[in-house]
Design a protein around this motif. Structure first.
Motif, PDB file in Angstrom:
ATOM      1  N   ASN A   1       0.843  -1.182   0.000  1.00 34.63           N
ATOM      2  CA  ASN A   1       0.000   0.000   0.000  1.00 34.63           C
ATOM      3  C   ASN A   1       0.887   1.244   0.000  1.00 34.63           C
ATOM      4  O   ASN A   1       1.763   1.381   0.836  1.00 34.63           O
ATOM      5  CB  ASN A   1      -0.892  -0.023   1.244  1.00 34.63           C
TER       6      ASN A   1
ATOM      7  N   ASP B   1      -2.167  10.309   3.886  1.00 34.01           N
ATOM      8  CA  ASP B   1      -2.476  10.259   2.448  1.00 34.01           C
ATOM      9  C   ASP B   1      -1.322  10.777   1.592  1.00 34.01           C
ATOM     10  O   ASP B   1      -1.538  11.392   0.552  1.00 34.01           O
ATOM     11  CB  ASP B   1      -3.764  11.015   2.125  1.00 34.01           C
TER      12      ASP B   1
ATOM     13  N   ARG C   1      -8.724  -1.102  -5.577  1.00 38.57           N
ATOM     14  CA  ARG C   1      -8.176   0.142  -5.035  1.00 38.57           C
ATOM     15  C   ARG C   1      -6.908   0.508  -5.802  1.00 38.57           C
ATOM     16  O   ARG C   1      -5.843   0.683  -5.221  1.00 38.57           O
ATOM     17  CB  ARG C   1      -7.885  -0.023  -3.549  1.00 38.57           C
TER      18      ARG C   1
ATOM     19  N   GLN D   1      -4.816   3.619  -4.973  1.00 41.81           N
ATOM     20  CA  GLN D   1      -4.109   3.527  -3.698  1.00 41.81           C
ATOM     21  C   GLN D   1      -2.759   2.819  -3.859  1.00 41.81           C
ATOM     22  O   GLN D   1      -1.825   3.095  -3.129  1.00 41.81           O
ATOM     23  CB  GLN D   1      -4.980   2.774  -2.703  1.00 41.81           C
TER      24      GLN D   1
END
Length: 110
Positions: free
Chosen positions: A3, A9, A70, A73
């Protein structure tokens, strides 16, 4: 695949580079396999190109499923740019193996 998003973020460039490297390796193998299948099937011209488009979408969707939908991401791209990125980087590998296998099977009858 790691990730790339942290608690704030922000994108970790190390993780992003790692993810893109692993995706590129898998894409290389899958596009070569797609070119081999295209050559075995004896596809020519437009049909071979359409099969290339099909392989591109299938490869991108398989990555999307592996990333649990995702994509942004993990690689900081949307689906369209991710698919075009894969097509652009692996078109030559696909064509090389398509032509090689087609010639060996259908022209030289090896």
């Amino acid at each position: 695949i790691e990730n790339t998003m942290t608690k704030n973020d922000r994108i970790s460039m190390e993780n992003l580079g790692y993810n893109l490297s692993k995706i590129d390796t898998v894409n290389t193998v899958l596009f070569i396999l797609g070119g081999i299948i295209c050559g075995i099937l004896g596809l020519k011209s437009l049909n071979g190109f359409l099969f290339f488009m099909f392989v591109s979408v299938v490869v991108s969707i398989s990555h999307l499923v592996a990333m649990k939908f995702r994509l942004e991401q993990y690689c900081n791209m949307n689906f369209l740019s991710f698919t075009i990125f894969a097509m652009k980087n692996h078109a030559m590998s696909y064509v090389l193996f398509w032509i090689l296998v087609y010639a060996l099977i259908h022209i030289y009858k090896a």
